[in-house]
Write an enzyme that holds these catalytic residues in place. Structure first.
Site: not given
Ligand code: ATR
Length: 275
Positions: A19-20, A70, A91, A106, A132-134, A218, A239
């Site tokens: 963590s930064r 989170k 967060n 975020d 995903g979450g972001a 980032y 980022g």
């Molecule tokens: P967070 O919650 O931290 O945002 P996450 O749930 O791990 O992260 O999601 C990572 C994102 O990167 C997802 O949208 C994932 O796509 P999938 O839902 O299909 O898994 C995407 N991702 C990861 N590797 C990928 C790849 N090789 N090609 C395309 N999308 C990818």
């Protein structure tokens, strides 16, 4: 130097060593001469709730929460800001009169970073890559600002589900390059482009000249996506700025000063990332 009156905060993660946030908040504490401390708290998931209760009893002003806590933080809070409800993740914790108040910074961090780059976040439509979450936090912030949002994810059903929950529309992953010409903003929220991962495959040659390309990755500071955006003469938003801007509301709540994200802070945190 801290005294017996010092205000205390920290970041809870597992692991937390990468963590930064301690560096970032520590830089502000020194810059503003605040009697306070911000510490890394390495806490296993099964101890998360007990840790938060203990911090509150120990007189901490609050804490940041990072991976993997989170969602647990979301479930633990007595009060949730709209940002946290939308993101379904917390967060930033603020302890107020024995109550745990949670928010998710975020989305606002992303929006502030855009503004800092001279981009009006309300110009849409926006193409959010990832689900995903972001993607949820950023998508919700854009939608709440009235922007048209499309989610595009490798696993399309996740994008469809996300859009059904928070708003916006989903499009297929293979359509991402063709969709660029219909969008003013594209944001990578996937892990593609991170150091050690493959780059995001997105051909920017078809984009309109006023497309803004944002990445939440980032490490490295300049992802292949951002380098490609610059090579095509497009505006690129990195980022690291989102990381710095998302920290502002927590610092203000715990230490009573609204800190400024300036070039010196960029230099300090970027220098640490490059070290
Ligand atoms: P967070 O919650 O931290 O945002 P996450 O749930 O791990 O992260 O999601 C990572 C994102 O990167 C997802 O949208 C994932 O796509 P999938 O839902 O299909 O898994 C995407 N991702 C990861 N590797 C990928 C790849 N090789 N090609 C395309 N999308 C990818």
């Amino acid at each position: 130097m801290i005294t017996g009156r010092a205000r205390l905060a920290g970041v809870i993660g597992w692991p937390v060593v990468h963590s930064r946030s301690p560096l970032l908040h520590g830089t502000w504490l020194a810059q503003y001469g605040i009697d306070g401390a911000y510490v890394p708290l390495s806490i296993q998931p099964e101890h998360f709730a007990a840790c938060v209760m203990s911090l509150m009893r120990m007189g901490f002003a609050g804490a940041n929460v990072t991976i993997p806590h989170k969602e647990a933080a979301f479930a633990l809070c007595d009060e949730l800001a709209p940002s946290a409800r939308r993101a379904e993740a917390v967060n930033t914790l603020v302890f107020r009169d024995g109550r745990i108040v949670g928010s998710n910074t975020d989305g606002i961090g992303f929006m502030q970073n855009l503004r800092a780059h001279g981009v009006d976040p309300s110009v849409g439509p926006a193409l959010v890559l990832g689900a995903g979450g972001a993607a949820r936090a950023i998508g919700a912030a854009l939608l709440d600002a009235g922007v048209i949002v499309r989610f595009c994810n490798r696993t399309e059903e996740r994008a469809t589900r996300l859009a059904a929950q928070i708003g916006g529309l989903a499009i297929g992953w293979e359509a991402r390059t063709a969709a660029l010409s219909d969008h003013a903003l594209v944001i990578n929220t996937t892990s593609l482009g991170m150091a050690g991962r493959q780059a995001l495959d997105l051909d920017l040659a078809r984009a309109s000249v006023d497309l803004t390309v944002a990445d939440i990755v980032y490490v490295p500071l300049e992802t292949p996506l951002l380098a490609s955006a610059r090579a095509h003469g497009l505006r690129a938003v990195e980022g690291l700025g989102m990381l710095l801007h998302q920290a502002v509301p927590g610092f203000a709540a715990w230490f009573g000063v609204t800190p400024v994200v300036d070039a010196e802070l960029y230099r300090v945190v970027a220098g640490d990332l490059l070290a």
